[in-house]
Structures are given as C-alpha cells and as structure tokens.
Write a protein that holds these residues in place. Structure first.
Motif, PDB file in Angstrom:
ATOM      1  N   UNK A  94       0.825  -1.218   0.000  1.00  0.00           N
ATOM      2  CA  UNK A  94       0.000   0.000   0.000  1.00  0.00           C
ATOM      3  C   UNK A  94       0.852   1.258   0.000  1.00  0.00           C
ATOM      4  N   UNK A  95       2.013   1.194   0.640  1.00  0.00           N
ATOM      5  CA  UNK A  95       2.913   2.346   0.707  1.00  0.00           C
ATOM      6  C   UNK A  95       3.894   2.406  -0.468  1.00  0.00           C
ATOM      7  N   UNK A  96       3.830   1.413  -1.350  1.00  0.00           N
ATOM      8  CA  UNK A  96       4.719   1.381  -2.515  1.00  0.00           C
ATOM      9  C   UNK A  96       6.167   1.047  -2.178  1.00  0.00           C
ATOM     10  N   UNK A  97       6.375   0.287  -1.121  1.00  0.00           N
ATOM     11  CA  UNK A  97       7.730  -0.025  -0.661  1.00  0.00           C
ATOM     12  C   UNK A  97       8.242  -1.389  -1.125  1.00  0.00           C
ATOM     13  N   UNK A  98       7.484  -2.120  -1.907  1.00  0.00           N
ATOM     14  CA  UNK A  98       7.900  -3.463  -2.306  1.00  0.00           C
ATOM     15  C   UNK A  98       8.866  -3.354  -3.483  1.00  0.00           C
ATOM     16  N   UNK A  99      10.095  -3.800  -3.251  1.00  0.00           N
ATOM     17  CA  UNK A  99      11.142  -3.786  -4.271  1.00  0.00           C
ATOM     18  C   UNK A  99      11.600  -5.214  -4.512  1.00  0.00           C
ATOM     19  N   UNK A 100      12.587  -5.365  -5.395  1.00  0.00           N
ATOM     20  CA  UNK A 100      13.032  -6.717  -5.748  1.00  0.00           C
ATOM     21  C   UNK A 100      13.694  -7.461  -4.588  1.00  0.00           C
ATOM     22  N   UNK A 101      14.235  -6.749  -3.596  1.00  0.00           N
ATOM     23  CA  UNK A 101      14.857  -7.403  -2.447  1.00  0.00           C
ATOM     24  C   UNK A 101      13.978  -7.332  -1.196  1.00  0.00           C
ATOM     25  N   UNK A 102      12.702  -7.080  -1.371  1.00  0.00           N
ATOM     26  CA  UNK A 102      11.787  -6.903  -0.240  1.00  0.00           C
ATOM     27  C   UNK A 102      11.756  -8.141   0.660  1.00  0.00           C
ATOM     28  N   UNK A 103      11.601  -9.310   0.065  1.00  0.00           N
ATOM     29  CA  UNK A 103      11.497 -10.536   0.853  1.00  0.00           C
ATOM     30  C   UNK A 103      12.786 -10.797   1.629  1.00  0.00           C
ATOM     31  N   UNK A 104      13.927 -10.565   1.025  1.00  0.00           N
ATOM     32  CA  UNK A 104      15.212 -10.747   1.697  1.00  0.00           C
ATOM     33  C   UNK A 104      15.300  -9.843   2.933  1.00  0.00           C
ATOM     34  N   UNK A 105      14.889  -8.613   2.782  1.00  0.00           N
ATOM     35  CA  UNK A 105      14.906  -7.657   3.885  1.00  0.00           C
ATOM     36  C   UNK A 105      13.967  -8.106   5.011  1.00  0.00           C
ATOM     37  N   UNK A 106      12.781  -8.574   4.648  1.00  0.00           N
ATOM     38  CA  UNK A 106      11.809  -9.011   5.652  1.00  0.00           C
ATOM     39  C   UNK A 106      12.295 -10.247   6.410  1.00  0.00           C
ATOM     40  N   UNK A 107      12.882 -11.197   5.711  1.00  0.00           N
ATOM     41  CA  UNK A 107      13.392 -12.396   6.388  1.00  0.00           C
ATOM     42  C   UNK A 107      14.556 -12.052   7.305  1.00  0.00           C
ATOM     43  N   UNK A 108      15.358 -11.089   6.911  1.00  0.00           N
ATOM     44  CA  UNK A 108      16.448 -10.660   7.783  1.00  0.00           C
ATOM     45  C   UNK A 108      15.875 -10.050   9.071  1.00  0.00           C
ATOM     46  N   UNK A 109      14.894  -9.180   8.929  1.00  0.00           N
ATOM     47  CA  UNK A 109      14.273  -8.570  10.111  1.00  0.00           C
ATOM     48  C   UNK A 109      13.602  -9.623  10.979  1.00  0.00           C
ATOM     49  N   UNK A 110      12.965 -10.598  10.360  1.00  0.00           N
ATOM     50  CA  UNK A 110      12.296 -11.666  11.108  1.00  0.00           C
ATOM     51  C   UNK A 110      13.314 -12.521  11.864  1.00  0.00           C
ATOM     52  N   UNK A 111      14.450 -12.783  11.232  1.00  0.00           N
ATOM     53  CA  UNK A 111      15.473 -13.635  11.835  1.00  0.00           C
ATOM     54  C   UNK A 111      16.320 -12.909  12.877  1.00  0.00           C
ATOM     55  N   UNK A 112      16.327 -11.593  12.854  1.00  0.00           N
ATOM     56  CA  UNK A 112      17.149 -10.791  13.766  1.00  0.00           C
ATOM     57  C   UNK A 112      16.291  -9.750  14.475  1.00  0.00           C
ATOM     58  N   UNK A 113      15.285 -10.174  15.233  1.00  0.00           N
ATOM     59  CA  UNK A 113      14.372  -9.197  15.846  1.00  0.00           C
ATOM     60  C   UNK A 113      15.039  -8.311  16.891  1.00  0.00           C
ATOM     61  N   UNK A 114      15.968  -8.849  17.644  1.00  0.00           N
ATOM     62  CA  UNK A 114      16.625  -8.045  18.683  1.00  0.00           C
ATOM     63  C   UNK A 114      17.414  -6.916  18.042  1.00  0.00           C
ATOM     64  N   UNK A 115      18.163  -7.241  17.012  1.00  0.00           N
ATOM     65  CA  UNK A 115      18.957  -6.240  16.301  1.00  0.00           C
ATOM     66  C   UNK A 115      18.060  -5.162  15.707  1.00  0.00           C
TER      67      UNK A 115
END
Length: 135
Positions: A94-115
């Motif tokens: 909805x915010x137009x933030x989905x790019x070609x590396x979007x999923x990679x970024x999301x999995x990184x955030x999911x895997x490193x929540x404390x960071x």
C-alpha cells in the motif's frame, strides 16, 4: 498474493537414499508471488527432511516419523513466518515499498528481531535527545 513454502526438488533428488539422516535435512524456501510484478523466492532457516514435508498442506506430515514436539515447532514456525510476511507485505504494498529485495529484507528482520528492535529503540532515544520537550 500467494505465499508458498517449498523444497527445491533438485536438492531432494540426490538424497533419496539418505532420507532420514540428520545430515540431509534441507531448507524450506518461501515464495512470494503477487501478479506478474512480484515473484520472490528465498531460503529460510527452517530445515526439514523432504520425506516428512507435505507439499499440499505446507507442513510436516502428521503421520511422519518426526517427533511430535519437533513437528509442532516446525509447523508453528511456518505459520508465524507466513503471518509476518503477509502483514508486512500488505502494508508495504500500500505504501509502494515493495522492491526486488523486499522478501530478503523481511526475512532478515524476522530472523534478527533483537537487532532490529535495538535500531528502533536507538532511533527513539536519538529523537528524544535531539528535541527538547521540557516546558
């Protein structure tokens, strides 16, 4: 939008004679597809035996040799990751933030929540230091 958890067939073909050997678990991949514009596949940290994985239900088979506690843990990890990706994708699309590396970024955030949370906390601290709210 569809999200699928898959095992790459190429990995499993050469391992059929080692199906239940702990050294031969394979990673699940998450595939996010939304129309013609978005088709991203990325390896997750979830490891499974190919023989135990139910491709249709996208979970460990109920009657597999997998211990119950491990089966529940893996299935819950898949559910949690799916929820995380769906909720973030809907918001970012909805915010137009989905790019070609979007999923990679999301999995990184999911895997490193404390960071990730430390970065957000530090941003809040910096904001409070930069602004004087005393009256």
């Amino acid at each position: 939008m569809t999200i699928r958890f898959i095992i790459k067939k190429k990995q499993t073909a050469s391992m059929n004679h080692h199906r239940d050997d702990a050294r031969f678990r394979v990673p699940l991949y998450v595939r996010l597809k939304d129309g013609k514009n978005v088709d991203q596949t990325l390896r997750t940290s979830i490891l499974v035996y190919p023989r135990w994985w139910d491709e249709l239900k996208e979970q460990i088979k109920a009657h597999s040799a997998c211990p119950e506690s491990e089966r529940l843990a893996i299935n819950q990890a898949v559910i949690d990751l799916r929820k995380y990706v769906v909720s973030n994708y809907v918001n970012d699309r909805l915010l137009g933030k989905v790019r070609k590396d979007w999923l990679r970024h999301q999995l990184y955030q999911y895997s490193h929540p404390v960071e990730h949370n430390l970065n957000l906390n530090q941003m809040g601290i910096d904001f409070l230091r930069e602004n004087d709210f005393s009256e």
